[in-house]
Design an enzyme around this catalytic site. Structure first.
Site, mmCIF file in Angstrom:
data_model
loop_
_atom_site.group_PDB
_atom_site.id
_atom_site.type_symbol
_atom_site.label_atom_id
_atom_site.label_comp_id
_atom_site.label_asym_id
_atom_site.label_seq_id
_atom_site.Cartn_x
_atom_site.Cartn_y
_atom_site.Cartn_z
ATOM 1 N N HIS A 41 0.777 2.299 8.232
ATOM 2 C CA HIS A 41 0.981 2.439 6.791
ATOM 3 C C HIS A 41 -0.068 3.404 6.233
ATOM 4 C CE1 HIS A 41 -0.427 0.878 2.742
ATOM 5 N NE2 HIS A 41 0.790 1.306 2.464
ATOM 6 N N HIS A 120 -4.332 8.789 -1.475
ATOM 7 C CA HIS A 120 -4.311 7.343 -1.734
ATOM 8 C C HIS A 120 -5.559 7.021 -2.531
ATOM 9 C CE1 HIS A 120 -4.147 2.909 -0.330
ATOM 10 N NE2 HIS A 120 -3.209 3.112 -1.250
#
Length: 322
Positions: A41, A120
């Site tokens: 992920h 992110h």
């Protein structure tokens, strides 16, 4: 093609850098969407910009962006410890057995170039093109391994930048790219020389045979392993999606969790729950039934020993194919 000598009961112990080429020949004709495949992920967060040159990505709350401007030395360490989901490089992840990569693509604000990055919380220091070339180099050394690259969560990409990215993908992987609708078995891929499936979350896929539709990703949005498992069991009752799909066993922190664990990090949270998550993984089964799984992706996959647990699930298919 020589038959593999791998026997039932030993798939957990396959060499992780070349596990596909070591699968028993009875699995060579099983569609890849019916195999158990390890994934990561938010694959490219090991190289987030820690030198404070990167702005906070534009998806973050306005309050965080404002605090970052006036209290950067305090905010950034806090941000990094909750933003990094993988500490291993992409080559290290591939060596560890990862075959699905979750790639989230952005164009940095106030950047006049066509360079694209991953993000992110903040943006990476390494460009998308550089990472794709690393993957290509790895594939050249592992000609019987197949990777699924999922491009999604596009941030600030206009049509020109999408076209630039797709041109880069085609020029880097060339004949390794598998066209959509091709038969996705290892035997067929090895015969035709394909090694890369590109999943692309944008309508532009209609113009390119090399781009596959977006692969569904089950995200529970939970910060506790038990709640994540409960959510996935509920979804399994409705049946798995057709084709490829991902069960993402990545936990998601919320503000309450962060405030109640001020000295902790995402890695602390993930590693403390991996035993429970792996117990769930070990009870799953790949295949074509409505309750089966396909790709299982997680955070800190190398440190969490996810790969062996996922590979062992394919032993259930040996009886199915015999």
């Amino acid at each position: 093609m020589e038959s593999s000598t791998t026997s039932k009961g030993s798939l957990r112990n396959l060499p992780t850098d070349s596990w596909m080429s070591h699968l028993p020949d009875s699995l060579w004709d099983v569609p890849l969407y019916n195999l158990a495949i390890p994934g990561s992920h938010n694959t490219i967060t090991y190289c987030l910009d820690k030198n404070n040159r990167s702005p906070v990505d534009v998806t973050q709350p306005d309050m965080l962006k404002q605090l970052d401007k006036i209290m950067k030395p305090l905010i950034r360490p806090f941000l990094y410890k909750w933003a990094i989901t993988q500490e291993s490089s992409v080559k290290e992840q591939l060596d560890a057995g990862v075959r699905y990569c979750d790639l989230r693509i952005a164009h940095r604000p106030n950047d006049n170039s066509c360079d694209l990055y991953f993000y992110h919380g903040v943006y990476t220091t390494v460009t998308v093109e550089a990472v794709l070339k690393e993957i290509r180099e790895w594939l050249d050394v592992h000609p019987k391994e197949v990777v699924i690259l999922s491009f999604s969560h596009f941030l600030a990409l206009n049509q020109e930048l999408h076209s630039h990215l797709i041109d880069s993908i085609k020029s880097i992987f060339v004949s390794k790219l598998c066209p959509k609708m091709e038969t996705v078995t290892l035997r067929n891929f090895w015969h035709l020389g394909y090694q890369v499936i590109i999943s692309y979350e944008h309508h532009i896929i209609n113009c390119h045979d090399e781009l596959w539709p977006h692969i569904p990703y089950w995200w529970a949005n939970k910060c506790e392993a038990e709640a994540l498992i409960e959510e996935f069991e509920r979804r399994k009752q409705n049946g798995r999606p057709a084709g490829f799909f991902v069960a993402g066993i990545n936990l998601t922190e919320d503000l309450k969790y962060i405030c109640s664990h001020p000295t902790k990090s995402l890695k602390d949270m993930v590693m403390s729950t991996y035993p429970v998550l792996l117990e769930w993984v070990e009870n799953q089964c790949p295949g074509s039934s409505r309750h089966s799984i396909n790709i299982i992706a997680g955070d800190f996959v190398k440190e969490g020993h996810l790969v062996p647990a996922v590979l062992a699930l394919n032993e259930a298919l040996l009886n199915w194919t015999s």
